[in-house]
Design an enzyme around this catalytic site. Structure first.
Site, PDB file in Angstrom:
ATOM      1  N   HIS A  29      14.285   0.399  -2.459  1.00  0.00           N
ATOM      2  CA  HIS A  29      13.206   0.528  -3.434  1.00  0.00           C
ATOM      3  C   HIS A  29      11.881   0.314  -2.700  1.00  0.00           C
ATOM      4  CE1 HIS A  29      11.248   0.750  -7.243  1.00  0.00           C
ATOM      5  NE2 HIS A  29      10.770  -0.478  -7.168  1.00  0.00           N
ATOM      6  N   HIS A  42       4.497  -0.291  -7.681  1.00  0.00           N
ATOM      7  CA  HIS A  42       5.660   0.544  -7.377  1.00  0.00           C
ATOM      8  C   HIS A  42       6.023   1.405  -8.585  1.00  0.00           C
ATOM      9  CE1 HIS A  42       8.543  -2.430  -9.373  1.00  0.00           C
ATOM     10  NE2 HIS A  42       7.435  -3.129  -9.248  1.00  0.00           N
ATOM     11  N   CYS A 147      10.430   6.386  -6.197  1.00  0.00           N
ATOM     12  CA  CYS A 147       9.592   5.297  -5.687  1.00  0.00           C
ATOM     13  C   CYS A 147       9.107   5.551  -4.261  1.00  0.00           C
ATOM     14  CB  CYS A 147      10.342   3.965  -5.764  1.00  0.00           C
ATOM     15  SG  CYS A 147      11.902   3.927  -4.821  1.00  0.00           S
TER      16      CYS A 147
END
Length: 207
Positions: A29, A42, A147
């Site tokens: 991530h 994010h 992301c």
């Protein structure tokens, strides 16, 4: 797994592209560190996450008030929330920009780029503009707009997801070739290396 660019939280700088591995290193991530506000900006799934009727909505983080199951799209949270509650510095990594070709070939996919990063203030400004809604980043898509795409866009102005593109290459290859478990590791390693070579050609590092 290649070289992982581990970083101590105290060494983070404004505009750093950071990432944290999830699900036993299955994927990562990504986000942008905003040093001025001590937050990570994010991109998460834009579709709301449905909760079972028996499961109450949880409260926000005590530090940043972030509610991961309620807040969707481009969001901001403290570093601890970004790391999924794991404050171990080994789980925090800095994405490399402007790496040399041999470094790009040697590192794990989705940890570095041949492209140069824009100035930190430009990177943070891009992230903040999307966060407050001045710019729209669109609907989340696990392969085409995720992301990593958000983080690379903030850093370079280009939407790129190396881990997603690598996964697409593997899927296309396996679609046209019979699956053999004994050759799986060699096949995937060859695909990743081949994808990196294509990237280098497109960036004029090879001709």
């Amino acid at each position: 797994m290649g070289i992982v660019c581990g970083v101590d939280p105290q060494d983070l700088k404004a505009g750093d592209h950071i990432f944290s591995y999830r699900a036993c290193y299955t994927y990562a991530h990504h986000g942008i560190y905003d040093e001025g506000n001590n937050i990570v900006i994010h991109y998460t799934r834009t579709q709301p996450e449905s909760l079972p009727a028996t499961e109450p909505a949880s409260g926000g983080c005590d530090i940043c008030n972030y509610q991961p199951k309620a807040e969707r799209g481009v969001v901001a949270c403290c570093l601890d929330c970004f790391l999924n509650g794991n404050s171990c510095s080994s789980s925090l990594n800095r994405f490399g920009y402007g790496v040399l070709p041999f470094q790009f070939l040697g590192r794990r996919i989705g940890t570095c780029s041949l492209d140069q990063s824009d100035a930190p203030e430009v990177v943070v400004q891009r992230a903040r503009r999307i966060l407050i809604g001045d710019d729209d980043f669109g609907e989340y898509h696990i392969l085409d707009n995720n992301c990593e795409s958000f983080a690379t866009y903030c850093k370079t102005g280009k939407r790129l997801s190396f881990q997603a593109e690598s996964l697409k290459s593997r899927a296309i290859f396996l679609k046209h070739k019979p699956f053999r478990f004994q050759n799986l590791k060699t096949t995937f390693a060859g695909l990743v290396f081949g994808y990196k070579v294509v990237v280098m050609i497109n960036n004029h590092y090879l001709s």
